[in-house]
Design a protein around this motif. Structure first.
Motif, PDB file in Angstrom:
ATOM      1  N   PHE A   1       2.350 -35.218  11.000  1.00 46.42           N
ATOM      2  CA  PHE A   1       3.805 -35.048  11.085  1.00 46.42           C
ATOM      3  C   PHE A   1       4.558 -35.956  10.125  1.00 46.42           C
ATOM      4  N   TYR A   2       4.033 -37.177   9.934  1.00 49.52           N
ATOM      5  CA  TYR A   2       4.737 -38.181   9.128  1.00 49.52           C
ATOM      6  C   TYR A   2       4.879 -37.729   7.672  1.00 49.52           C
ATOM      7  N   ILE A   3       3.907 -36.956   7.162  1.00 55.80           N
ATOM      8  CA  ILE A   3       3.990 -36.467   5.784  1.00 55.80           C
ATOM      9  C   ILE A   3       5.234 -35.612   5.610  1.00 55.80           C
ATOM     10  N   PHE A   4       5.515 -34.767   6.593  1.00 53.75           N
ATOM     11  CA  PHE A   4       6.664 -33.867   6.514  1.00 53.75           C
ATOM     12  C   PHE A   4       7.963 -34.607   6.804  1.00 53.75           C
TER      13      PHE A   4
ATOM     14  N   ALA B   1       5.911 -37.378  -3.820  1.00 57.55           N
ATOM     15  CA  ALA B   1       5.184 -36.928  -5.009  1.00 57.55           C
ATOM     16  C   ALA B   1       3.988 -36.057  -4.628  1.00 57.55           C
ATOM     17  N   MET B   2       3.454 -36.294  -3.449  1.00 61.90           N
ATOM     18  CA  MET B   2       2.290 -35.534  -2.988  1.00 61.90           C
ATOM     19  C   MET B   2       2.616 -34.050  -2.830  1.00 61.90           C
TER      20      MET B   2
ATOM     21  N   GLN C   1       2.705 -40.490  -8.069  1.00 66.35           N
ATOM     22  CA  GLN C   1       1.692 -39.444  -7.989  1.00 66.35           C
ATOM     23  C   GLN C   1       0.299 -40.041  -8.112  1.00 66.35           C
ATOM     24  N   THR C   2      -0.699 -39.276  -7.710  1.00 67.97           N
ATOM     25  CA  THR C   2      -2.080 -39.753  -7.775  1.00 67.97           C
ATOM     26  C   THR C   2      -2.457 -40.162  -9.190  1.00 67.97           C
ATOM     27  N   GLY C   3      -1.982 -39.428 -10.185  1.00 68.98           N
ATOM     28  CA  GLY C   3      -2.289 -39.771 -11.565  1.00 68.98           C
ATOM     29  C   GLY C   3      -1.806 -41.155 -11.953  1.00 68.98           C
TER      30      GLY C   3
ATOM     31  N   PRO D   1       5.933 -31.552  -7.033  1.00 71.26           N
ATOM     32  CA  PRO D   1       5.602 -31.910  -8.417  1.00 71.26           C
ATOM     33  C   PRO D   1       6.813 -32.337  -9.247  1.00 71.26           C
ATOM     34  N   SER D   2       8.029 -32.072  -8.781  1.00 69.36           N
ATOM     35  CA  SER D   2       9.195 -32.528  -9.534  1.00 69.36           C
ATOM     36  C   SER D   2       9.283 -34.039  -9.567  1.00 69.36           C
ATOM     37  N   HIS D   3       8.532 -34.710  -8.685  1.00 72.84           N
ATOM     38  CA  HIS D   3       8.481 -36.173  -8.677  1.00 72.84           C
ATOM     39  C   HIS D   3       7.408 -36.718  -9.609  1.00 72.84           C
ATOM     40  N   HIS D   4       6.683 -35.832 -10.298  1.00 76.08           N
ATOM     41  CA  HIS D   4       5.624 -36.292 -11.203  1.00 76.08           C
ATOM     42  C   HIS D   4       6.200 -36.716 -12.541  1.00 76.08           C
TER      43      HIS D   4
END
Length: 285
Positions: free
Chosen positions: A143-146, A201-202, A71-73, A205-208
């Motif tokens: 598209f790549y994000i999805f 993670a972007m 995540q960004t954090g 949020p379950s990946h945070h």
């Protein structure tokens, strides 16, 4: 190539300039590597900075984080820990492109006492970006994000895919050497999974990881350190239409600046290094 330990990880990094100079931390994005800063590092060094470009977490030779946090954090925590590891002072500056820009916004907002000024490239502040992100044309570009949210992502992310992104994002730029560097950093399945993890993670949020909650919260704030934002006029990843100057500046701290660089795409610092370096050095000095 050197190694430093920060935030519990071993980071590979490139550096130039005097060790007693102010720290200039340069953070790369996707699909890229620390070698993306090869034109800027010597210019920063000539200006007296200790210019350091780490490979981000999960990008070899930097370690894959055992907690799986992308995540960004977590990226902001890495940047601030690297500031500590390199003995940075309040005169340090931070520069980020793409994912490195996300990290820069969050690191400077979370620990403004560490950074005098900041520069971000190719990714505007999140609130500014979201104003037009869901247009049909931008969704096609993204598209790549999805794709990266699906189980097909690890199979798709190969050299041909990376070459296609560079070709679309910076039309006309000869990226063979850069793609070579990317593929060195994505040399193992764990590195590929890490790279995709940024995007999972972007959107999920379950990946945070809770350890980075404070830095994650800071990522959603404006912060206080002035930021120079640069965007390529022909960016094929994020359209320059998303970077209206007044909209971008409204989401940046007071005293910030923004400019669109003509004749460049997403990797503007590689396409027109003299122009981009001049903007950055003028801003920092």
């Amino acid at each position: 190539m050197d190694i430093v330990k920060a935030n519990g990880l071993e980071f590979g990094y490139l550096s130039e300039g005097p060790e007693d100079g102010p720290l200039a931390l340069c953070l790369h994005g996707f699909p890229d590597s620390a070698r993306t800063w090869r034109h800027l590092l010597p210019e920063l060094a000539a200006a007296g900075y200790r210019a350091v470009a780490p490979f981000l977490r999960g990008y070899a030779p930097t370690a894959v984080p055992p907690d799986g946090a992308y995540q960004t954090g977590a990226l902001a925590a890495d940047a601030n820990a690297l500031h500590e590891a390199f003995g940075g002072g309040s005169d340090a500056v931070i520069i980020g492109h793409d994912w490195g820009a996300f990290a820069t916004y969050a690191a400077a907002a979370h620990a403004p006492d560490r950074w005098r000024r900041a520069v971000t490239l190719a990714v505007p502040p999140l609130n500014a970006m979201m104003s037009g992100f869901f247009s049909y044309e931008q969704l096609k570009r993204s598209f790549y994000i999805f794709l990266f949210q699906t189980p097909l992502a690890e199979m798709a992310l190969d050299r041909s895919f990376v070459e296609g992104l560079w070709r679309d994002w910076s039309p006309g730029y000869e990226a063979t050497a850069d793609v070579d560097h990317v593929m060195e950093s994505l040399g193992a399945p764990a590195n590929i999974a890490a790279t995709i993890g940024y995007y999972r993670a972007m959107l999920d949020p379950s990946h945070h990881v809770d350890a980075y909650a404070a830095e994650q919260a800071a990522a959603a704030t404006t912060g206080e350190r002035p930021i120079l934002y640069l965007h390529g006029a022909a960016d094929g990843c994020l359209s320059a239409d998303l970077t209206d100057r007044s909209t971008v500046l409204a989401q940046l701290p007071p005293g910030s600046e923004a400019a669109v660089i003509p004749g460049t795409g997403h990797f503007l610092h590689l396409e027109r290094p003299a122009d981009v370096n001049a903007h950055i050095l003028t801003w920092l000095t």
